[in-house]
Design a protein around this motif. Structure first.
Motif, PDB file in Angstrom:
ATOM      1  N   MET A   6       0.829  -1.191   0.000  1.00  0.00           N
ATOM      2  CA  MET A   6       0.000   0.000   0.000  1.00  0.00           C
ATOM      3  C   MET A   6       0.867   1.245   0.000  1.00  0.00           C
ATOM      4  O   MET A   6       1.863   1.339   0.715  1.00  0.00           O
ATOM      5  N   PRO A  43      -8.032  -1.011  -4.877  1.00  0.00           N
ATOM      6  CA  PRO A  43      -6.914  -1.945  -5.007  1.00  0.00           C
ATOM      7  C   PRO A  43      -7.025  -2.850  -6.242  1.00  0.00           C
ATOM      8  O   PRO A  43      -8.116  -3.220  -6.677  1.00  0.00           O
ATOM      9  N   PRO A  74      -3.263   0.391  -3.875  1.00  0.00           N
ATOM     10  CA  PRO A  74      -2.573  -0.821  -3.439  1.00  0.00           C
ATOM     11  C   PRO A  74      -2.585  -1.903  -4.520  1.00  0.00           C
ATOM     12  O   PRO A  74      -3.532  -2.021  -5.303  1.00  0.00           O
TER      13      PRO A  74
END
Length: 337
Positions: A6, A43, A74
């Protein structure tokens, strides 16, 4: 197994041409705003079709941090092993084509499996947006140190004088390790016996124990043992000699340019992923791949950092490899277990 990298936001399909994709790669700003304001906004899962610790897994994890920085979201690395990479590859081919599920492709999952598994369930070109390569992994002809062999010609002479007495290992029936050796046999006329293993770890153990006398496979898995003198590298499949093994010639240097084919690891998305998303991902890979830190890390592991290869060029290379190895598979009658 998942690994989440991240980072806070910081400062193509086949119709995309390389010239247009090479722009805007400098700077550290996330690339999302340069192509599509809505992508990426959450993500991204990068699927690795093999267990942790292998060459494809290592490559994916090398890229996860710089890609996260380039994209501003991320990157979740998720291992989904099974059927030599086919299970995960098929699942990604069928995933929603929105850019949030990607796969670390390889010659195992996107070349050997489609050629040797009749019911693999996906076409490596038609069912994916093949974005670009992440790196090249040189193959090497490696023999056990106990053999009285110092170069490729001595190996060929020895094999011909002792037909069928040399065993070679691979990570499984239908794997690239088998296909590489079968191509070598077709070109040189040697006769050797194949012993398949279930993956890279047992293969390494077999080579070190002299259960098999040679392999022609990724150097990455054997480099530490070559450097330790437990096995001997006779030649590498690479455009140039490797800095880690400066005294080992390329297969082209010793008279076999047709065998001088390095393996590759790439990045792919489900077929039908919109062109702007493919462009964003391509630019992110190029931004990551040209960073000095990643280049140094790849070199340290025996991986050749990738040249600029837009999607159209990547798929052209894939198609050429599929045709070449397809002929090897047909002549040798190879079918995966």
């Amino acid at each position: 197994m998942k690994d989440v990298t991240m980072h806070p936001p910081s400062s193509t399909r086949r119709q995309l041409l390389g010239a247009g994709l090479g722009l805007g790669l400098t700077g550290l700003a996330p690339l999302a705003a340069q192509a599509d304001e809505k992508y990426p906004s959450r993500p991204i899962t990068l699927v690795v079709p093999f267990p942790p610790g292998g060459s494809v897994d290592i490559m994916a994890r090398q890229y996860s941090e710089p890609l996260a920085r380039a994209l501003g979201v991320p990157i979740v690395v998720e291992n989904r092993p099974g059927a030599g990479g086919s299970v995960a590859s098929l699942s990604v081919a069928r995933a929603k084509p929105d850019g949030y599920t990607l796969v670390a492709s390889s010659q195992s999952s996107h070349l050997a499996n489609p050629l040797t598994q009749p019911k693999v369930g996906y076409d490596p070109v038609k069912d994916f947006e093949n974005i670009t390569i992440l790196g090249r992994l040189p193959n090497a002809l490696v023999v056990h140190a106990s053999l009285p062999i110092r170069n490729v010609q001595e190996f060929i002479d020895y094999a011909k004088k002792n037909p069928g007495k040399l065993n070679y290992g691979s990570g499984g029936t239908g794997s690239m390790g088998q296909l590489n050796v079968e191509m070598f046999k077709a070109v040189t006329g040697v006769q050797t016996t194949h012993i398949p293993y279930r993956g890279g770890s047992p293969l390494i153990t077999a080579v070190l124990a002299n259960e098999v006398q040679f392999i022609l496979d990724n150097l990455v898995i054997m480099l530490p043992h070559v450097q330790a003198g437990k096995v001997r590298a006779l030649a590498v499949a690479s455009e140039q000699r490797l800095p880690q093994l400066p005294d080992v010639p390329t297969l082209a240097e010793v008279g076999y340019p047709q065998l001088n084919l390095s393996s590759w690891t790439g990045l792919a998305a489900p077929g039908g992923t919109p062109a702007p998303i493919v462009q964003t991902l391509y630019k992110a890979v190029r931004q990551a791949a040209t960073s000095p830190a990643l280049v140094a890390s790849l070199n340290e592991r025996g991986v050749i950092p990738p040249e600029e290869m837009p999607p159209a060029a990547f798929e052209k290379m894939m198609a050429e490899r599929l045709a070449r190895f397809g002929e090897v598979v047909r002549k040798a009658g190879i079918t995966a277990e």
